[in-house]
Design an enzyme around this catalytic site. Structure first.
Site, PDB file in Angstrom:
ATOM      1  N   ARG A 198      -2.302 -14.616   4.945  1.00  0.00           N
ATOM      2  CA  ARG A 198      -2.933 -13.946   5.846  1.00  0.00           C
ATOM      3  C   ARG A 198      -2.392 -13.961   7.197  1.00  0.00           C
ATOM      4  O   ARG A 198      -2.423 -13.009   8.067  1.00  0.00           O
ATOM      5  CB  ARG A 198      -4.379 -14.731   6.223  1.00  0.00           C
ATOM      6  CG  ARG A 198      -5.144 -14.580   4.951  1.00  0.00           C
ATOM      7  CD  ARG A 198      -6.010 -13.308   4.642  1.00  0.00           C
ATOM      8  NE  ARG A 198      -6.938 -12.996   5.643  1.00  0.00           N
ATOM      9  CZ  ARG A 198      -7.515 -11.592   5.686  1.00  0.00           C
ATOM     10  NH1 ARG A 198      -7.002 -10.713   4.749  1.00  0.00           N
ATOM     11  NH2 ARG A 198      -8.275 -11.410   6.465  1.00  0.00           N
ATOM     12  N   ARG A 203       2.118  -6.685   9.352  1.00  0.00           N
ATOM     13  CA  ARG A 203       1.663  -5.386   9.823  1.00  0.00           C
ATOM     14  C   ARG A 203       1.993  -5.037  11.106  1.00  0.00           C
ATOM     15  O   ARG A 203       2.137  -3.794  11.417  1.00  0.00           O
ATOM     16  CB  ARG A 203       0.033  -5.660   9.757  1.00  0.00           C
ATOM     17  CG  ARG A 203      -0.749  -5.791   8.362  1.00  0.00           C
ATOM     18  CD  ARG A 203      -1.952  -5.935   8.253  1.00  0.00           C
ATOM     19  NE  ARG A 203      -2.578  -5.773   7.209  1.00  0.00           N
ATOM     20  CZ  ARG A 203      -3.925  -6.314   6.907  1.00  0.00           C
ATOM     21  NH1 ARG A 203      -4.301  -7.277   7.652  1.00  0.00           N
ATOM     22  NH2 ARG A 203      -4.346  -5.980   5.568  1.00  0.00           N
ATOM     23  N   HIS A 245      -2.164  -5.252   1.820  1.00  0.00           N
ATOM     24  CA  HIS A 245      -3.630  -6.125   1.768  1.00  0.00           C
ATOM     25  C   HIS A 245      -3.302  -7.528   1.402  1.00  0.00           C
ATOM     26  O   HIS A 245      -2.472  -7.826   0.641  1.00  0.00           O
ATOM     27  CB  HIS A 245      -4.389  -5.256   0.704  1.00  0.00           C
ATOM     28  CG  HIS A 245      -5.725  -6.123   0.259  1.00  0.00           C
ATOM     29  ND1 HIS A 245      -6.738  -6.207   1.278  1.00  0.00           N
ATOM     30  CD2 HIS A 245      -5.859  -7.074  -0.670  1.00  0.00           C
ATOM     31  CE1 HIS A 245      -7.718  -6.734   0.383  1.00  0.00           C
ATOM     32  NE2 HIS A 245      -7.097  -7.571  -0.564  1.00  0.00           N
ATOM     33  N   PHE A 263     -15.467   4.126   7.077  1.00  0.00           N
ATOM     34  CA  PHE A 263     -14.043   4.428   6.496  1.00  0.00           C
ATOM     35  C   PHE A 263     -13.752   4.149   5.030  1.00  0.00           C
ATOM     36  O   PHE A 263     -12.669   4.734   4.423  1.00  0.00           O
ATOM     37  CB  PHE A 263     -12.961   3.615   7.188  1.00  0.00           C
ATOM     38  CG  PHE A 263     -13.158   2.078   7.085  1.00  0.00           C
ATOM     39  CD1 PHE A 263     -12.734   1.426   5.995  1.00  0.00           C
ATOM     40  CD2 PHE A 263     -13.724   1.313   7.877  1.00  0.00           C
ATOM     41  CE1 PHE A 263     -12.974  -0.017   5.687  1.00  0.00           C
ATOM     42  CE2 PHE A 263     -14.074  -0.140   7.689  1.00  0.00           C
ATOM     43  CZ  PHE A 263     -13.599  -0.809   6.741  1.00  0.00           C
ATOM     44  N   GLU A 267      -9.771 -10.527  -7.101  1.00  0.00           N
ATOM     45  CA  GLU A 267      -8.684  -9.324  -6.815  1.00  0.00           C
ATOM     46  C   GLU A 267      -7.270  -9.773  -7.890  1.00  0.00           C
ATOM     47  O   GLU A 267      -6.846  -8.815  -8.541  1.00  0.00           O
ATOM     48  CB  GLU A 267      -8.116  -9.710  -5.345  1.00  0.00           C
ATOM     49  CG  GLU A 267      -9.108  -9.080  -4.481  1.00  0.00           C
ATOM     50  CD  GLU A 267      -9.026  -9.024  -3.027  1.00  0.00           C
ATOM     51  OE1 GLU A 267      -9.654  -8.388  -2.164  1.00  0.00           O
ATOM     52  OE2 GLU A 267      -7.756  -9.393  -2.395  1.00  0.00           O
ATOM     53  N   TYR A 325     -12.560  -1.967  -3.542  1.00  0.00           N
ATOM     54  CA  TYR A 325     -13.032  -2.067  -2.063  1.00  0.00           C
ATOM     55  C   TYR A 325     -14.385  -2.135  -2.103  1.00  0.00           C
ATOM     56  O   TYR A 325     -14.994  -1.784  -1.132  1.00  0.00           O
ATOM     57  CB  TYR A 325     -12.430  -1.070  -1.244  1.00  0.00           C
ATOM     58  CG  TYR A 325     -10.644  -1.521  -0.928  1.00  0.00           C
ATOM     59  CD1 TYR A 325     -10.650  -2.576   0.060  1.00  0.00           C
ATOM     60  CD2 TYR A 325      -9.716  -0.752  -1.375  1.00  0.00           C
ATOM     61  CE1 TYR A 325      -9.524  -2.998   0.354  1.00  0.00           C
ATOM     62  CE2 TYR A 325      -8.637  -1.210  -0.856  1.00  0.00           C
ATOM     63  CZ  TYR A 325      -8.470  -2.053   0.119  1.00  0.00           C
ATOM     64  OH  TYR A 325      -7.172  -2.525   0.662  1.00  0.00           O
ATOM     65  N   ASN A 357      -2.029   0.189   6.981  1.00  0.00           N
ATOM     66  CA  ASN A 357      -1.597  -1.041   7.420  1.00  0.00           C
ATOM     67  C   ASN A 357      -0.579  -1.811   6.543  1.00  0.00           C
ATOM     68  O   ASN A 357      -0.523  -3.093   6.757  1.00  0.00           O
ATOM     69  CB  ASN A 357      -2.503  -1.947   8.158  1.00  0.00           C
ATOM     70  CG  ASN A 357      -3.608  -2.116   6.908  1.00  0.00           C
ATOM     71  OD1 ASN A 357      -3.269  -1.896   5.642  1.00  0.00           O
ATOM     72  ND2 ASN A 357      -4.679  -2.976   7.168  1.00  0.00           N
ATOM     73  N   THR A 391      -5.796  -6.811  10.644  1.00  0.00           N
ATOM     74  CA  THR A 391      -5.821  -5.491  10.054  1.00  0.00           C
ATOM     75  C   THR A 391      -5.300  -4.259  10.841  1.00  0.00           C
ATOM     76  O   THR A 391      -4.394  -3.432  10.265  1.00  0.00           O
ATOM     77  CB  THR A 391      -7.468  -5.254  10.108  1.00  0.00           C
ATOM     78  OG1 THR A 391      -7.958  -6.308   9.289  1.00  0.00           O
ATOM     79  CG2 THR A 391      -7.792  -3.822   9.048  1.00  0.00           C
ATOM     80  N   LYS A 402       0.725  -1.210  -0.038  1.00  0.00           N
ATOM     81  CA  LYS A 402      -0.134  -0.033  -0.088  1.00  0.00           C
ATOM     82  C   LYS A 402       0.803   1.182   0.053  1.00  0.00           C
ATOM     83  O   LYS A 402       1.987   1.101   0.272  1.00  0.00           O
ATOM     84  CB  LYS A 402      -0.752   0.068   1.202  1.00  0.00           C
ATOM     85  CG  LYS A 402      -1.931  -1.237   1.179  1.00  0.00           C
ATOM     86  CD  LYS A 402      -2.839  -1.077   2.279  1.00  0.00           C
ATOM     87  CE  LYS A 402      -3.976  -1.973   2.485  1.00  0.00           C
ATOM     88  NZ  LYS A 402      -4.960  -1.906   3.359  1.00  0.00           N
TER      89      LYS A 402
END
Ligand code: CMP
Length: 134
Positions: free
Chosen positions: A85, A102, A115, A57, A126, A49, A112, A91, A9
């Site tokens: 994950r 993270r 993704h 948010f 995705e 998203y 964070n 998150t 990100k």
């Protein structure tokens, strides 16, 4: 073998953490099948998203994800979705387990750093979002 998608990100690309994240992926035996640096448009971020559209948010998330370059990476490994994950962590970096990406480099629940796709169907969609036809 399973495929999944990770996105580096804007908060991480801005802080020059690109190499460190890729090293962690390779250390965890993920094979990088494809990657690129892109600037998401607001429409693209909203589409990616869309599942979060009703969340308070959402507007901030779209603004954040369009604030700088991101790096989607197509990954392959056995149990790639759950393994990624686990490597990425919760998150909220403040709640992510020690040693997760993270926990180690995330700044807050929005910034964070990465993704990761959360299920087979999401991973498929995705991956197609960024790499369809490539
Ligand atoms: P990600 O795993 O990419 O999925 C949705 C993103 O929304 C999440 O990471 C965060 O970057 C962002 N976000 C911002 N605020 C929140 C929140 N309160 N709860 C969950 N996600 C949030």
């Amino acid at each position: 073998m399973e495929q999944t998608l990770l996105i580096i990100k804007p908060d991480a690309t801005e802080r020059h953490l690109f190499g460190r994240i890729i090293q962690r992926l390779e250390d965890s035996r993920f094979k990088i099948l494809a990657m690129k640096m892109v600037n998401l448009s607001p429409a693209g971020a909203k589409q990616f998203y869309a599942v979060h559209e009703a969340r308070p948010f959402f507007g901030d998330l779209v603004e954040f994800m369009t604030s700088g370059p991101i790096v989607p990476i197509l990954l392959e490994r056995e149990n790639a979705i759950s393994a990624l994950r686990e490597l990425v962590g919760a998150t909220d970096p403040a709640k992510a387990a020690c040693g997760t990406i993270r926990h180690d480099i995330g700044l807050d629940v929005q910034r964070n750093s990465v993704h990761a796709s959360d299920a087979p169907e999401t991973a498929k969609n995705e991956i197609a979002f960024f790499f369809a036809g490539e």
